[in-house]
Design a protein around this motif. Structure first.
Motif, PDB file in Angstrom:
ATOM      1  N   ASN A 388       0.656  -9.132   1.771  1.00 15.57           N
ATOM      2  CA  ASN A 388       0.280  -8.693   3.115  1.00 15.57           C
ATOM      3  C   ASN A 388      -0.310  -7.288   3.138  1.00 15.57           C
ATOM      4  O   ASN A 388      -0.784  -6.831   4.178  1.00 15.57           O
ATOM      5  CB  ASN A 388       1.486  -8.738   4.051  1.00 15.57           C
ATOM      6  CG  ASN A 388       2.125 -10.104   4.150  1.00 15.57           C
ATOM      7  OD1 ASN A 388       3.337 -10.229   4.122  1.00 15.57           O
ATOM      8  ND2 ASN A 388       1.322 -11.157   4.257  1.00 15.57           N
ATOM      9  N   VAL A 389      -0.270  -6.583   2.007  1.00 14.30           N
ATOM     10  CA  VAL A 389      -0.783  -5.207   1.951  1.00 14.30           C
ATOM     11  C   VAL A 389      -2.300  -5.252   1.851  1.00 14.30           C
ATOM     12  O   VAL A 389      -2.857  -5.970   1.019  1.00 14.30           O
ATOM     13  CB  VAL A 389      -0.190  -4.462   0.742  1.00 14.30           C
ATOM     14  CG1 VAL A 389      -0.782  -3.061   0.623  1.00 14.30           C
ATOM     15  CG2 VAL A 389       1.328  -4.397   0.856  1.00 14.30           C
ATOM     16  N   PRO A 390      -3.019  -4.489   2.689  1.00 12.30           N
ATOM     17  CA  PRO A 390      -4.487  -4.538   2.648  1.00 12.30           C
ATOM     18  C   PRO A 390      -5.060  -3.798   1.447  1.00 12.30           C
ATOM     19  O   PRO A 390      -4.419  -2.906   0.869  1.00 12.30           O
ATOM     20  CB  PRO A 390      -4.891  -3.839   3.946  1.00 12.30           C
ATOM     21  CG  PRO A 390      -3.773  -2.882   4.217  1.00 12.30           C
ATOM     22  CD  PRO A 390      -2.527  -3.577   3.743  1.00 12.30           C
ATOM     23  N   VAL A 516      -2.112 -18.653   6.741  1.00 11.36           N
ATOM     24  CA  VAL A 516      -1.195 -17.862   7.561  1.00 11.36           C
ATOM     25  C   VAL A 516       0.217 -18.195   7.092  1.00 11.36           C
ATOM     26  O   VAL A 516       0.493 -19.312   6.661  1.00 11.36           O
ATOM     27  CB  VAL A 516      -1.358 -18.159   9.057  1.00 11.36           C
ATOM     28  CG1 VAL A 516      -2.707 -17.649   9.546  1.00 11.36           C
ATOM     29  CG2 VAL A 516      -1.220 -19.646   9.365  1.00 11.36           C
ATOM     30  N   VAL A 517       1.103 -17.214   7.160  1.00  9.17           N
ATOM     31  CA  VAL A 517       2.416 -17.324   6.519  1.00  9.17           C
ATOM     32  C   VAL A 517       3.516 -17.157   7.554  1.00  9.17           C
ATOM     33  O   VAL A 517       3.357 -16.430   8.550  1.00  9.17           O
ATOM     34  CB  VAL A 517       2.549 -16.270   5.400  1.00  9.17           C
ATOM     35  CG1 VAL A 517       3.923 -16.324   4.755  1.00  9.17           C
ATOM     36  CG2 VAL A 517       1.479 -16.486   4.339  1.00  9.17           C
ATOM     37  N   PHE A 522      -0.157 -13.943  15.562  1.00  7.82           N
ATOM     38  CA  PHE A 522      -1.580 -13.939  15.891  1.00  7.82           C
ATOM     39  C   PHE A 522      -1.762 -14.247  17.377  1.00  7.82           C
ATOM     40  O   PHE A 522      -0.822 -14.684  18.059  1.00  7.82           O
ATOM     41  CB  PHE A 522      -2.325 -14.979  15.040  1.00  7.82           C
ATOM     42  CG  PHE A 522      -2.273 -14.716  13.562  1.00  7.82           C
ATOM     43  CD1 PHE A 522      -3.201 -13.896  12.948  1.00  7.82           C
ATOM     44  CD2 PHE A 522      -1.275 -15.283  12.773  1.00  7.82           C
ATOM     45  CE1 PHE A 522      -3.143 -13.646  11.591  1.00  7.82           C
ATOM     46  CE2 PHE A 522      -1.208 -15.042  11.415  1.00  7.82           C
ATOM     47  CZ  PHE A 522      -2.144 -14.223  10.821  1.00  7.82           C
ATOM     48  N   VAL A 523      -2.987 -14.043  17.846  1.00  9.09           N
ATOM     49  CA  VAL A 523      -3.315 -14.284  19.251  1.00  9.09           C
ATOM     50  C   VAL A 523      -4.046 -15.614  19.367  1.00  9.09           C
ATOM     51  O   VAL A 523      -4.998 -15.874  18.622  1.00  9.09           O
ATOM     52  CB  VAL A 523      -4.170 -13.140  19.822  1.00  9.09           C
ATOM     53  CG1 VAL A 523      -4.574 -13.439  21.266  1.00  9.09           C
ATOM     54  CG2 VAL A 523      -3.406 -11.820  19.738  1.00  9.09           C
ATOM     55  N   VAL A 524      -3.600 -16.438  20.305  1.00  7.53           N
ATOM     56  CA  VAL A 524      -4.224 -17.740  20.525  1.00  7.53           C
ATOM     57  C   VAL A 524      -5.650 -17.543  21.024  1.00  7.53           C
ATOM     58  O   VAL A 524      -5.879 -16.854  22.029  1.00  7.53           O
ATOM     59  CB  VAL A 524      -3.413 -18.573  21.528  1.00  7.53           C
ATOM     60  CG1 VAL A 524      -4.095 -19.921  21.789  1.00  7.53           C
ATOM     61  CG2 VAL A 524      -1.990 -18.785  21.023  1.00  7.53           C
ATOM     62  N   ILE A 636      -2.253  -3.766  12.413  1.00  9.59           N
ATOM     63  CA  ILE A 636      -2.356  -5.085  13.015  1.00  9.59           C
ATOM     64  C   ILE A 636      -2.210  -6.178  11.958  1.00  9.59           C
ATOM     65  O   ILE A 636      -2.383  -5.936  10.770  1.00  9.59           O
ATOM     66  CB  ILE A 636      -3.709  -5.272  13.743  1.00  9.59           C
ATOM     67  CG1 ILE A 636      -4.874  -5.289  12.730  1.00  9.59           C
ATOM     68  CG2 ILE A 636      -3.912  -4.204  14.799  1.00  9.59           C
ATOM     69  CD1 ILE A 636      -6.192  -5.780  13.304  1.00  9.59           C
ATOM     70  N   GLN A 637      -1.893  -7.392  12.432  1.00 12.43           N
ATOM     71  CA  GLN A 637      -1.973  -8.580  11.578  1.00 12.43           C
ATOM     72  C   GLN A 637      -3.394  -9.096  11.692  1.00 12.43           C
ATOM     73  O   GLN A 637      -3.754  -9.729  12.676  1.00 12.43           O
ATOM     74  CB  GLN A 637      -0.975  -9.643  12.046  1.00 12.43           C
ATOM     75  CG  GLN A 637      -0.916 -10.839  11.134  1.00 12.43           C
ATOM     76  CD  GLN A 637      -0.349 -10.496   9.769  1.00 12.43           C
ATOM     77  OE1 GLN A 637       0.797 -10.109   9.637  1.00 12.43           O
ATOM     78  NE2 GLN A 637      -1.172 -10.624   8.736  1.00 12.43           N
ATOM     79  N   TYR A 638      -4.222  -8.795  10.704  1.00  9.66           N
ATOM     80  CA  TYR A 638      -5.653  -9.075  10.822  1.00  9.66           C
ATOM     81  C   TYR A 638      -6.034 -10.433  10.240  1.00  9.66           C
ATOM     82  O   TYR A 638      -6.771 -11.206  10.843  1.00  9.66           O
ATOM     83  CB  TYR A 638      -6.443  -7.976  10.126  1.00  9.66           C
ATOM     84  CG  TYR A 638      -7.947  -8.141  10.232  1.00  9.66           C
ATOM     85  CD1 TYR A 638      -8.576  -8.032  11.466  1.00  9.66           C
ATOM     86  CD2 TYR A 638      -8.715  -8.410   9.114  1.00  9.66           C
ATOM     87  CE1 TYR A 638      -9.963  -8.179  11.576  1.00  9.66           C
ATOM     88  CE2 TYR A 638     -10.082  -8.552   9.208  1.00  9.66           C
ATOM     89  CZ  TYR A 638     -10.705  -8.440  10.436  1.00  9.66           C
ATOM     90  OH  TYR A 638     -12.069  -8.600  10.539  1.00  9.66           O
ATOM     91  N   ASN A 639      -5.565 -10.709   9.039  1.00 10.41           N
ATOM     92  CA  ASN A 639      -5.761 -12.025   8.419  1.00 10.41           C
ATOM     93  C   ASN A 639      -4.461 -12.331   7.674  1.00 10.41           C
ATOM     94  O   ASN A 639      -3.394 -12.177   8.250  1.00 10.41           O
ATOM     95  CB  ASN A 639      -7.002 -12.058   7.520  1.00 10.41           C
ATOM     96  CG  ASN A 639      -7.075 -10.883   6.554  1.00 10.41           C
ATOM     97  OD1 ASN A 639      -6.121 -10.113   6.401  1.00 10.41           O
ATOM     98  ND2 ASN A 639      -8.193 -10.733   5.878  1.00 10.41           N
TER      99      ASN A 639
END
Length: 667
Positions: A388-390, A516-517, A522-524, A636-639
């Protein structure tokens, strides 16, 4: 049954075949008396193996190093495996583990030192360049020292002899007199860490070793009776630090020991007292055995070390970096600054076999303890995987590690933490614009992946379990695939950080860019039949979610979008201050947006509740210095990974809880 079989394989894996020729010699610190003339090798029947033994003998004679010491040291450094001139996983070249760390190694490794102001300072540590020192002592070229067995052994012998002359004034024939020189060769700066390394070397000498070599022959170190002069560690010329004889930072009930990492694998700091916040706990796997990971972290040229290492079969823990210090473990220096890392013995490609109940429970105890100590929220925005680390820079995104992989049971683990509120029983999906948590049932969520060359730890060494062929595996998993359209035949999403334009995603286990884990939010973005769309990596992607069975509404989540008038917000992998904000005499670190990513108008992402300030860390400027900038960033949770957005370009907006509760779909 699974844990028992894993334990059986682990016992086979932990050590190469060893012959204990004089086990009775190690009794309460006593040793048998053996004449000096008896020190030597048992010759192998193999011509090539005998040739390697001859090279050890030649180098030992040339530089007046006792042969058992040279062999024992080499065994501890490399297990007598030269890796064909390649830099090995424990940080060195050849059977003597000679080091030659380059800027690219620090940028690509656990340090993640892209754009760092102090890259030259990190590289200035002499223990990172023993190959260069050996070249000066022997006259051999760096290329010869990397790839030629004889020259590599000569280089190690020359270094060891130079250390012995510095400490004792000569090169005595008695192996017991070389304890301090072996300690200096280790490059470990703490007395406890150096002692552990040297004791392992002399234990090898006392026990003896039989090592099978690739040519089919065997290399032998005959057991010797030696009582080393351990007081040599007190020699001030070694400059060893005593402050690592400290208590471990572990909760009661967890079996912990402390064994300090090599100095090149972390930076001394004073978190939290110096103003450097700890915000994340990062879950890793070792891709090696427990002992191999600890051995690698002890080597200062390894370039990486987490704070803790967790054993698979028992849940035992070894702390190698104090929490106050900055461990090099994520491949992103800014996240290193703000995190504690926990390595788990195991292999991501077969993690469910290695991630045992004992390991999960011990880790949960440790994480709860650390979270309470440092004020870290127990949610998946702060308890994260290495995957999860960018990436800290555009060029590093595709190569970021993806452990602990698809078989770490995040749902079970978060429940052990007492943080199961995000994994509620009331599954569903709210209206467009609201947040959801990814919550598939691990046991029934069977996903298919391709394993292509990744080690599994299933018998033998990691290298022996690699295969150039791809195998397909379908088993319980923590992830869902995301696709470009709401149908099962639609192409898998191709994350622009991993794929060029016009390509599609794959099911390779290391292709993290289309999954996705469990626990991520995430946003719908849309809903269509059994499919749910979310904003992900700058695109709208779809995953199968009949009746919302794989998601749980996340009311109250903080959601951010680009501010009105901003066409797209830049996405970052780290958050350093502006160059003008650094004090005089402090060279600024630099950063650039991740070029393949953006947050365009109309998109929305789940963020941590409040933005954090840009900051940077300077070690060894006593006591140490943290530079804090005026800019702030939302994480943020981006991908599949986290990312950072400058709050000057985005605005937060909260969901209406009543709206979410009244409109979610029920299973």
């Amino acid at each position: 049954m699974r844990e028992n079989s894993a334990r059986h394989r682990l016992k086979k894996y932990l050590r190469f075949k060893r012959s204990i020729a004089a086990a009775t010699a190690l009794v309460a610190g006593t040793a048998l008396t053996v004449p000096t003339a008896a020190y030597g090798l048992v010759q192998s029947a193999s011509g090539t193996s005998a040739g390697l033994q001859s090279k050890f003998s030649q180098a030992a004679q040339e530089f007046h190093v006792p042969l058992p010491v040279l062999l024992g040291l080499s065994y501890e450094e490399s297990r007598w495996d030269g890796h064909h001139g390649q830099y090995n996983t424990e940080g060195g070249y050849g059977v003597m583990g000679l080091t030659d760390v380059t800027p690219s190694m620090l940028s690509d490794g656990g340090a993640g030192a892209v754009g760092r102001h102090d890259l030259s300072a990190l590289l200035s540590n002499p223990v990172l360049h023993t190959l260069t020192a050996a070249a000066k002592l022997t006259g051999a070229s760096p290329a010869q020292l990397r790839g030629n067995d004889l020259q590599n052994i000569r280089g190690g012998a020359a270094l060891l002899a130079s250390y012995e002359r510095k400490l004792t004034g000569g090169t005595p024939p008695d192996p017991a007199q070389w304890y301090g020189a072996v300690a200096e060769y280790s490059g470990i700066l703490s007395q406890a860490g150096a002692k552990s390394f040297v004791d392992d070397v002399f234990r090898t000498i006392v026990q003896g070793v039989v090592q099978r070599l690739p040519d089919g022959g065997e290399l032998h170190l005959q057991a010797q009776a030696v009582t080393p002069i351990t007081v040599q560690l007190d020699n001030p010329l070694l400059g060893l630090k005593r402050d690592f004889g400290r208590e471990v930072e572990c909760p009661p009930g967890v079996a912990c020991t402390f064994l300090p990492a090599g100095s090149g694998n972390y930076q001394e700091a004073n978190r939290l007292a110096d103003g450097l916040a700890i915000r994340y706990i990062v879950i890793h796997d070792t891709e090696s055995s427990y002992q191999q990971a600890i051995r690698a972290f002890k080597n200062p040229a390894n370039g990486a070390a987490a704070n803790y290492v967790m054993q698979s079969s028992t849940g035992k823990v070894t702390q190698v970096v104090p929490d106050k210090d900055v461990a090099f473990h994520t491949g992103n220096y800014w996240f290193n600054m703000h995190s504690v890392g926990i390595e788990h013995e195991g292999f991501a490609a077969s993690g469910a076999t290695w991630y045992t109940t004992a390991q999960y429970r011990a880790t949960a105890h440790l994480v709860r303890y650390l979270a309470a100590r440092y004020g870290i929220p127990l949610d998946r925005r702060h308890i994260i995987g290495h995957d999860n680390v960018p990436g800290p820079a555009s060029s590093k995104v595709s190569g970021m590690h993806w452990d602990p992989g698809p078989y770490w049971d995040w749902t079970y683990f978060m429940h052990l933490l007492g943080a199961g509120r995000d994994f509620g029983l009331l599954h569903g999906v709210g209206p467009v614009g609201t947040a959801i948590t990814i919550t598939p049932d691990f046991a029934t969520n069977r996903q298919t992946v391709q394993v292509c060359g990744q080690p599994t730890g299933e018998g033998g060494t990691p290298a022996s379990t690699r295969s150039t062929r791809c195998s397909t595996r379908t088993q319980p998993s923590n992830f869902l695939y995301v696709r470009t359209a709401p149908r099962p035949t639609a192409p898998l999403f191709a994350d622009p950080g991993m794929h060029s334009a016009g390509t599609t995603g794959t099911q390779r286990i290391d292709n993290w860019g289309n999954t996705v884990v469990a626990g991520q939010q995430f946003v719908v973005a849309d809903k269509r039949g059994d499919w749910t769309a979310i904003w992900y990596a700058g695109s709208k992607v779809w995953f199968y979610n009949p009746d919302g069975v794989n998601t749980t509404p996340a009311p109250g989540a903080t959601i951010v979008s680009a501010k009105p008038g901003i066409a797209s917000a830049a996405v970052y992998g780290q958050a350093y201050p502006q160059p003008s904000e650094y004090p005089w005499g402090f060279a600024p670190s630099t950063q650039q947006p991740l070029s393949m990513y953006s947050v365009r108008g109309g998109q929305a992402y789940v963020a941590n509740a409040a933005p954090v300030p840009a900051d940077d860390f300077f070690a060894k400027n006593p006591p140490d210095t943290v530079v804090t900038g005026t800019e702030k960033y939302y994480v943020i949770q981006y991908n599949h990974r986290l990312a950072l957005l400058n709050d000057a370009e985005v605005a937060p907006h909260s969901q209406v809880k009543s709206q979410v509760k009244s409109q979610f779909q029920r299973p």
